[in-house]
Write a protein that holds these residues in place. Structure first.
Motif, PDB file in Angstrom:
ATOM      1  N   LEU A   1     -67.046  -3.028 -31.017  1.00 17.85           N
ATOM      2  CA  LEU A   1     -66.654  -2.142 -32.112  1.00 17.85           C
ATOM      3  C   LEU A   1     -65.628  -1.135 -31.592  1.00 17.85           C
ATOM      4  N   GLU A   2     -64.496  -1.027 -32.291  1.00 10.86           N
ATOM      5  CA  GLU A   2     -63.415  -0.133 -31.878  1.00 10.86           C
ATOM      6  C   GLU A   2     -63.467   1.147 -32.710  1.00 10.86           C
ATOM      7  N   LEU A   3     -63.612   2.274 -32.022  1.00  7.34           N
ATOM      8  CA  LEU A   3     -63.686   3.585 -32.656  1.00  7.34           C
ATOM      9  C   LEU A   3     -62.493   4.425 -32.217  1.00  7.34           C
ATOM     10  N   THR A   4     -62.058   5.330 -33.075  1.00  8.61           N
ATOM     11  CA  THR A   4     -61.022   6.288 -32.701  1.00  8.61           C
ATOM     12  C   THR A   4     -61.685   7.643 -32.470  1.00  8.61           C
ATOM     13  N   GLU A   5     -60.946   8.553 -31.847  1.00 11.01           N
ATOM     14  CA  GLU A   5     -61.507   9.863 -31.528  1.00 11.01           C
ATOM     15  C   GLU A   5     -61.925  10.636 -32.772  1.00 11.01           C
ATOM     16  N   SER A   6     -61.311  10.357 -33.909  1.00 15.06           N
ATOM     17  CA  SER A   6     -61.655  11.076 -35.137  1.00 15.06           C
ATOM     18  C   SER A   6     -63.105  10.836 -35.546  1.00 15.06           C
ATOM     19  N   VAL A   7     -63.692   9.728 -35.095  1.00 22.37           N
ATOM     20  CA  VAL A   7     -65.102   9.447 -35.368  1.00 22.37           C
ATOM     21  C   VAL A   7     -65.989  10.521 -34.752  1.00 22.37           C
TER      22      VAL A   7
ATOM     23  N   THR B   1     -64.915 -12.497 -26.944  1.00 23.00           N
ATOM     24  CA  THR B   1     -65.330 -11.242 -27.558  1.00 23.00           C
ATOM     25  C   THR B   1     -64.609 -11.088 -28.896  1.00 23.00           C
ATOM     26  N   VAL B   2     -65.320 -10.595 -29.892  1.00 21.29           N
ATOM     27  CA  VAL B   2     -64.719 -10.341 -31.204  1.00 21.29           C
ATOM     28  C   VAL B   2     -64.731  -8.833 -31.441  1.00 21.29           C
ATOM     29  N   ALA B   3     -63.539  -8.238 -31.545  1.00 22.67           N
ATOM     30  CA  ALA B   3     -63.411  -6.800 -31.745  1.00 22.67           C
ATOM     31  C   ALA B   3     -63.191  -6.492 -33.221  1.00 22.67           C
ATOM     32  N   VAL B   4     -63.909  -5.479 -33.714  1.00 20.91           N
ATOM     33  CA  VAL B   4     -63.812  -5.081 -35.122  1.00 20.91           C
ATOM     34  C   VAL B   4     -63.609  -3.572 -35.186  1.00 20.91           C
ATOM     35  N   ASN B   5     -62.614  -3.138 -35.943  1.00 25.78           N
ATOM     36  CA  ASN B   5     -62.360  -1.701 -36.112  1.00 25.78           C
ATOM     37  C   ASN B   5     -63.393  -1.079 -37.050  1.00 25.78           C
ATOM     38  N   VAL B   6     -63.803   0.124 -36.716  1.00 26.83           N
ATOM     39  CA  VAL B   6     -64.770   0.857 -37.539  1.00 26.83           C
ATOM     40  C   VAL B   6     -64.154   2.189 -37.930  1.00 26.83           C
ATOM     41  N   SER B   7     -64.149   2.485 -39.214  1.00 25.00           N
ATOM     42  CA  SER B   7     -63.558   3.737 -39.688  1.00 25.00           C
ATOM     43  C   SER B   7     -64.549   4.889 -39.483  1.00 25.00           C
ATOM     44  N   PRO B   8     -64.039   6.133 -39.414  1.00 27.70           N
ATOM     45  CA  PRO B   8     -64.931   7.292 -39.297  1.00 27.70           C
ATOM     46  C   PRO B   8     -65.942   7.367 -40.432  1.00 27.70           C
ATOM     47  N   LEU B   9     -65.495   7.053 -41.647  1.00 24.91           N
ATOM     48  CA  LEU B   9     -66.393   7.123 -42.794  1.00 24.91           C
ATOM     49  C   LEU B   9     -67.530   6.122 -42.666  1.00 24.91           C
ATOM     50  N   GLN B  10     -67.236   4.935 -42.173  1.00 22.80           N
ATOM     51  CA  GLN B  10     -68.283   3.938 -41.925  1.00 22.80           C
ATOM     52  C   GLN B  10     -69.274   4.425 -40.884  1.00 22.80           C
ATOM     53  N   PHE B  11     -68.716   4.838 -39.755  1.00 25.25           N
ATOM     54  CA  PHE B  11     -69.555   5.154 -38.603  1.00 25.25           C
ATOM     55  C   PHE B  11     -70.482   6.331 -38.870  1.00 25.25           C
TER      56      PHE B  11
ATOM     57  N   ASP C   1     -73.584  14.895 -31.742  1.00 23.32           N
ATOM     58  CA  ASP C   1     -74.934  14.403 -31.449  1.00 23.32           C
ATOM     59  C   ASP C   1     -75.252  13.104 -32.174  1.00 23.32           C
ATOM     60  N   SER C   2     -74.932  13.039 -33.468  1.00 16.63           N
ATOM     61  CA  SER C   2     -75.242  11.825 -34.230  1.00 16.63           C
ATOM     62  C   SER C   2     -74.408  10.644 -33.750  1.00 16.63           C
ATOM     63  N   ALA C   3     -73.149  10.905 -33.347  1.00 15.07           N
ATOM     64  CA  ALA C   3     -72.302   9.830 -32.820  1.00 15.07           C
ATOM     65  C   ALA C   3     -72.891   9.278 -31.537  1.00 15.07           C
ATOM     66  N   GLU C   4     -73.356  10.161 -30.676  1.00 16.90           N
ATOM     67  CA  GLU C   4     -73.939   9.719 -29.413  1.00 16.90           C
ATOM     68  C   GLU C   4     -75.180   8.867 -29.651  1.00 16.90           C
ATOM     69  N   GLN C   5     -76.028   9.290 -30.559  1.00 15.53           N
ATOM     70  CA  GLN C   5     -77.246   8.528 -30.847  1.00 15.53           C
ATOM     71  C   GLN C   5     -76.919   7.159 -31.430  1.00 15.53           C
ATOM     72  N   ALA C   6     -75.926   7.117 -32.328  1.00 13.94           N
ATOM     73  CA  ALA C   6     -75.535   5.832 -32.923  1.00 13.94           C
ATOM     74  C   ALA C   6     -74.994   4.890 -31.855  1.00 13.94           C
ATOM     75  N   MET C   7     -74.164   5.412 -30.958  1.00 13.07           N
ATOM     76  CA  MET C   7     -73.612   4.572 -29.892  1.00 13.07           C
ATOM     77  C   MET C   7     -74.703   4.044 -28.967  1.00 13.07           C
ATOM     78  N   LEU C   8     -75.654   4.893 -28.637  1.00 17.74           N
ATOM     79  CA  LEU C   8     -76.738   4.460 -27.753  1.00 17.74           C
ATOM     80  C   LEU C   8     -77.577   3.368 -28.411  1.00 17.74           C
ATOM     81  N   ARG C   9     -77.784   3.477 -29.708  1.00 18.18           N
ATOM     82  CA  ARG C   9     -78.531   2.427 -30.430  1.00 18.18           C
ATOM     83  C   ARG C   9     -77.758   1.109 -30.435  1.00 18.18           C
TER      84      ARG C   9
END
Length: 284
Positions: free
Chosen positions: A142-148, A107-117, A154-162
């Motif tokens: 993809l590694e996300l922090t709670e600040s995302v 598995t390859v883990a990559v950090n994603v910033s809030p601004l990106q996400f 709602d938009s975060a949930e939709q992005a994660m589901l996609r």
């Protein structure tokens, strides 16, 4: 402004020098991103025995032509502040997919910033990079922090589901250092929790840290999530976390970040990733 509202301070020469230095570094960072001046290193993620590599975490590194190695804490924060974290993040994701193609089953883990996400085109960008590189989405995490998630429910949930529909895995990074809302864990489709290194470093001397680790592991298992502990440095930490039921670990005990070719070489040598205590000089 950095220290809050309703304050007054004198703008002195030291502040002016710091601002000038940051502006110069910002320009250099933009040039590094545009001119392939950054590189990606990888830290092994191992199973609870510490002897089998299960994946790697991609970490961005920058060697400045004049200042030498720049701390990720410094240039990532600068990239976030200036907005160029979007381009930086895309570079790391693409390079990680290209390099990771050589490591079957990892598995390859990559950090994603809030601004990106939070950008509407983020999921589409991930999909394009996966298509361009031919990397298996099921091996991307993809590694996300709670600040995302703050103010972005709602938009975060939709992005994660996609992303999940594509086969991509999602980890909640640095769990325990933010709001640690259980509602996040119930609502969002996380595959993994990552215990922050600050708790791992304290488990040998603070009972509350050890209790928190046990609680997070129990919570993750109860919700069907895997749990990774970061910052593991000693045999005692390793033994505690293994007994607590942590699924995966990473830290200097199992290897520091290294070049892609070194990961490849070590994967070809049985026993090359055997655990080793962090030298006392580094642990202090």
């Amino acid at each position: 402004k950095n220290e809050g509202r309703n304050r007054a301070c004198i703008y002195d020469a030291e502040m002016d020098a710091a601002l000038s230095n940051r502006k110069l570094l910002e320009g250099d960072l933009r040039e590094a991103i545009a001119g392939n001046g950054l590189r990606v290193a990888y830290q092994p993620i191992v199973d609870k025995s510490g002897e089998k590599v299960m994946g790697v975490e991609a970490l961005c590194r920058w060697t400045h032509p004049v200042r030498g190695e720049i701390s990720p804490a410094e240039f990532i924060a600068l990239a976030e502040h200036t907005g160029c974290i979007v381009e930086l993040g895309a570079f790391v994701l693409r390079q990680a997919c290209l390099d990771g193609d050589a490591w079957a089953d990892l598995t390859v883990a990559v950090n994603v910033s809030p601004l990106q996400f939070r950008r509407p085109e983020f999921v589409g960008q991930v999909e394009r990079i996966l298509e361009e590189t031919g990397f298996d989405p099921k091996r991307l995490e993809l590694e996300l922090t709670e600040s995302v998630l703050l103010g972005n429910v709602d938009s975060a949930e939709q992005a994660m589901l996609r992303l999940k529909a594509m086969g991509v895995r999602i980890a909640l990074d640095d769990f325990g250092t933010g709001y640690s809302s259980l509602q996040y864990l119930r609502r969002y489709p996380f595959d993994k929790l990552k215990i922050d290194r600050s708790f791992v470093h304290s488990i040998e001397k603070a009972a509350d840290a050890a209790a928190i680790v046990h609680a997070v592991v129990g919570l993750g298992r109860g919700l069907g999530m895997k749990v990774t502990a970061e910052g593991v440095e000693t045999a005692d930490q390793h033994l505690f976390l293994r007994a607590a039921g942590v699924h995966f670990m990473q830290g200097f005990r199992f290897g520091a970040s290294m070049k892609a070719e070194e990961i490849t070489a070590r994967l070809g040598r049985p026993g090359a990733f055997l655990p080793a205590d962090l030298p006392s000089a580094l642990a202090s």
